[in-house]
Design a protein around this motif. Structure first.
Motif, PDB file in Angstrom:
ATOM      1  N   THR A 142       0.851  -1.191   0.000  1.00  0.00           N
ATOM      2  CA  THR A 142       0.000   0.000   0.000  1.00  0.00           C
ATOM      3  C   THR A 142       0.885   1.239   0.000  1.00  0.00           C
ATOM      4  N   CYS A 143       0.268   2.390  -0.125  1.00  0.00           N
ATOM      5  CA  CYS A 143       1.042   3.641  -0.091  1.00  0.00           C
ATOM      6  C   CYS A 143       1.697   3.837   1.266  1.00  0.00           C
ATOM      7  N   THR A 144       0.989   3.481   2.331  1.00  0.00           N
ATOM      8  CA  THR A 144       1.532   3.671   3.674  1.00  0.00           C
ATOM      9  C   THR A 144       2.413   2.518   4.126  1.00  0.00           C
ATOM     10  N   ASP A 145       2.239   1.343   3.545  1.00  0.00           N
ATOM     11  CA  ASP A 145       3.033   0.170   3.903  1.00  0.00           C
ATOM     12  C   ASP A 145       3.499  -0.513   2.608  1.00  0.00           C
ATOM     13  N   PRO A 146       4.453   0.119   1.905  1.00  0.00           N
ATOM     14  CA  PRO A 146       4.858  -0.401   0.601  1.00  0.00           C
ATOM     15  C   PRO A 146       5.602  -1.728   0.696  1.00  0.00           C
ATOM     16  N   LEU A 147       5.450  -2.507  -0.316  1.00  0.00           N
ATOM     17  CA  LEU A 147       6.187  -3.751  -0.492  1.00  0.00           C
ATOM     18  C   LEU A 147       6.626  -3.733  -1.957  1.00  0.00           C
ATOM     19  N   TRP A 148       7.919  -3.511  -2.174  1.00  0.00           N
ATOM     20  CA  TRP A 148       8.432  -3.280  -3.519  1.00  0.00           C
ATOM     21  C   TRP A 148       8.890  -4.558  -4.194  1.00  0.00           C
ATOM     22  N   ALA A 149       8.703  -4.575  -5.496  1.00  0.00           N
ATOM     23  CA  ALA A 149       9.166  -5.684  -6.329  1.00  0.00           C
ATOM     24  C   ALA A 149       9.820  -5.093  -7.566  1.00  0.00           C
ATOM     25  N   ARG A 150      10.683  -5.879  -8.171  1.00  0.00           N
ATOM     26  CA  ARG A 150      11.255  -5.475  -9.451  1.00  0.00           C
ATOM     27  C   ARG A 150      11.343  -6.711 -10.333  1.00  0.00           C
ATOM     28  N   ARG A 151      11.303  -6.462 -11.623  1.00  0.00           N
ATOM     29  CA  ARG A 151      11.485  -7.539 -12.596  1.00  0.00           C
ATOM     30  C   ARG A 151      12.441  -7.033 -13.652  1.00  0.00           C
TER      31      ARG A 151
END
Length: 182
Positions: A142-151
């Motif tokens: 979420t905006c307040t609790d981000p969880l980032w990924a990349r590919r």
């Protein structure tokens, strides 16, 4: 470790991938992690005493199991699917899913099928021909609790593979002091 497949694979599946410049990563504490052009494994090793990889699954999949965008990046080919968790001092930091086309697993690169719990990045980025392109990122939290990924697509001797990485909550990417870490 099957909880990683149950919890995190769906997050990667529904990621809305964006070009990094569309997400304002520049200048953020986590941006340099997501934009890392070299081996993430090598970088993680500098942030713990014991860096390990836990192999969750490795299996061959038919090309029909690839998404359209995966086919566009690596071809309409059968692949070796590899799922791992990267850990620092026993703490899960990244869930990674790699697609290695059968055509990539030839010649010198046939050893990619035998990596086991060796980090893929350490193998790929020891080759001078290695490079990364087609990098996209997504916030699957979420905006307040981000969880980032990349590919990104990796190339080794002009042969492609596709790696998707989900940075878990305990990863150094989220630490305040990570802004000064390299």
């Amino acid at each position: 470790m099957s909880k990683f497949k149950q919890l995190y694979k769906p997050l990667l599946d529904r990621a809305q991938w964006q070009a990094p410049e569309e997400t304002a990563l520049e200048g953020t504490g986590f941006g340099h992690w997501l934009l890392e052009p070299d081996s993430l494994s090598r970088r993680f090793q500098r942030h713990c005493e014991h860096f390990t990889v836990s192999l969750i699954e490795q299996t061959r999949i038919h090309k029909s199991q690839l998404s359209d965008d995966e086919r566009a990046l690596i071809g309409d080919v059968d692949c070796l699917l590899r799922k791992v968790v990267l850990m620092g001092d026993g703490i899960p930091w990244v869930f990674a899913r790699t697609l290695i086309p059968a055509s990539t697993l030839t010649g010198q690169e046939s050893d990619l099928e035998q990596l086991g719990e060796m980090p893929l990045g350490l193998r790929v980025f020891t080759d001078r021909s290695a490079r990364r392109d087609a990098l996209v990122v997504a916030n699957v939290g979420t905006c307040t609790d981000p969880l980032w990924a990349r590919r990104s697509r990796l190339w080794i001797n002009e042969k492609p593979l596709l790696v998707a990485e989900l940075f878990l909550e305990a990863a150094p990417v989220y630490a305040k002091e990570s802004q000064s870490w390299n």
